[in-house]
Design an enzyme around this catalytic site. Structure first.
Site, PDB file in Angstrom:
ATOM      1  N   ASP A   1       6.989   2.674   5.990  1.00 18.95           N
ATOM      2  CA  ASP A   1       6.875   2.036   4.673  1.00 18.95           C
ATOM      3  C   ASP A   1       6.916   3.044   3.532  1.00 18.95           C
ATOM      4  O   ASP A   1       7.602   2.841   2.525  1.00 18.95           O
ATOM      5  CB  ASP A   1       5.587   1.211   4.588  1.00 18.95           C
ATOM      6  CG  ASP A   1       5.653  -0.068   5.411  1.00 18.95           C
ATOM      7  OD1 ASP A   1       6.745  -0.375   5.930  1.00 18.95           O
ATOM      8  OD2 ASP A   1       4.633  -0.759   5.538  1.00 18.95           O
TER       9      ASP A   1
ATOM     10  N   SER B   1       0.836  -1.211   0.000  1.00 16.65           N
ATOM     11  CA  SER B   1       0.000   0.000   0.000  1.00 16.65           C
ATOM     12  C   SER B   1       0.867   1.255   0.000  1.00 16.65           C
ATOM     13  O   SER B   1       0.514   2.266  -0.614  1.00 16.65           O
ATOM     14  CB  SER B   1      -0.942   0.017   1.202  1.00 16.65           C
ATOM     15  OG  SER B   1      -0.213   0.098   2.412  1.00 16.65           O
TER      16      SER B   1
END
Length: 328
Positions: free
Chosen positions: A136, A78
């Site tokens: 991330d 994502s």
């Protein structure tokens, strides 16, 4: 005419619950939608409407998204998605300059542009995850290796790209439940668990020091030390309660081939990584992949320490990637 007044122009801030509900209304989604596909569309819609508001009219765009990363496996798919969307939209709307010059196959944005890409990508991640750490999207933006400590993220000196085998056990897990389990164990056994966490921190710092040495001059003995650190880290993670029988099996199979593995992500299933030393012969790797596949796992050979988000010409893409995108 689409009303986008509920989003503040150029404002890189998190969506409020009210704005999130309005976004679902614009997309025609039910209020309780929470699956990957719906959230990915909402993230795109949020970034598109927010970033492109500066234009006189919202631009008509064809957006093709293709990924080799499995979703929901703890691999940051994502974040990679949000970073690519933010970079593409900011460039298309001329909020940041396109760094690709004539004759170049690929190029990267300036540090200033990367900062803006990362800020928007983090907000895209928040649409999908609610309260992500920001690690991330930072890794996807800058690449290489990053240090995350007490909410602060800083880049490390880029080590040589380390070859790894990435294995997906395909065992589903809940990050929220695993984190809650560690917190519960810490409260129950503070004198046992707190030293474990201190030791894991020390392993991370030693690994950081070692990667710094490898950036200057990698040597075979560095890989031996990395393998020791991997083993110690995995044992500590098991003691914290985030291990799983599937991950134990992964470690056993790779150890039978003389290689060292640990979980990655939240644990409790999900994925593990195996360090592939440079002196490893390809037939050995293939034999191990075969053994892991026969356990029902998926395996990919890849590397860590690669560069972050880049812009490429279509001609520079690998044929399978180009073929996949052409087919969308």
């Amino acid at each position: 005419m689409l009303d986008t007044s509920f989003l503040k122009q150029g404002d890189v801030t998190a969506l409020t619950p009210e704005q999130m509900e309005k976004l679902k209304e614009v997309a025609g989604f039910p209020e309780d939608c929470a699956d990957h596909e719906h959230l990915a569309v909402l993230s795109f819609l949020y970034l598109y409407l927010s970033i492109c508001q500066s234009q006189r009219a919202l631009p008509s765009l064809d957006v093709a998204v293709w990924s080799e990363l499995p979703t929901g496996a703890g691999l940051g798919s994502s974040a990679a998605y949000s970073v690519c969307l933010a970079a593409a939209l900011l460039t298309a709307c001329k909020e940041i300059p396109n760094p690709l010059k004539d004759g170049e196959a690929a190029s990267r944005w300036t540090e200033e542009s990367l900062e803006l890409i990362n800020k928007w990508a983090f907000q895209g991640e928040r649409v999908i995850h609610g309260n992500p750490s920001g690690v991330d999207n930072a890794v996807s933006t800058w690449g290489g290796a990053l240090r995350y400590q007490q909410g602060k993220i800083s880049s490390l000196k880029r080590p040589p790209a380390l070859k790894i085998l990435l294995t997906n056990t395909k065992v589903p897990r809940s990050t929220k439940a695993l984190v809650a389990g560690v917190r519960s164990r810490l409260l129950k056994f503070p004198e046992i668990v707190a030293p474990l966490l201190t030791s894991i921190d020390a392993i991370s710092l030693e690994c950081e020091r070692l990667l710094g040495e490898m950036a200057a001059a990698p040597a075979p003995e560095h890989y031996l030390v990395l393998e020791e650190l991997i083993d110690m880290n995995q044992h500590h993670l098991n003691a914290l309660g985030v291990g799983h029988a599937s991950l134990d099996r992964l470690c056993q199979v790779t150890m039978a081939h003389g290689l060292h593995s640990k979980l990655t992500g939240a644990g409790g299933g999900g994925c593990g990584i195996t360090l592939l030393r440079p002196d490893l012969e390809q037939p050995e790797v293939e034999a191990m992949k075969q053994a892991l596949t026969s356990c029902g796992f998926d395996c990919w050979e890849t590397s860590i320490g690669a560069p972050g988000v880049s812009v490429h010409t279509a001609a520079s893409l690998d044929p399978p990637v180009r073929q996949a995108l052409d087919g969308l």
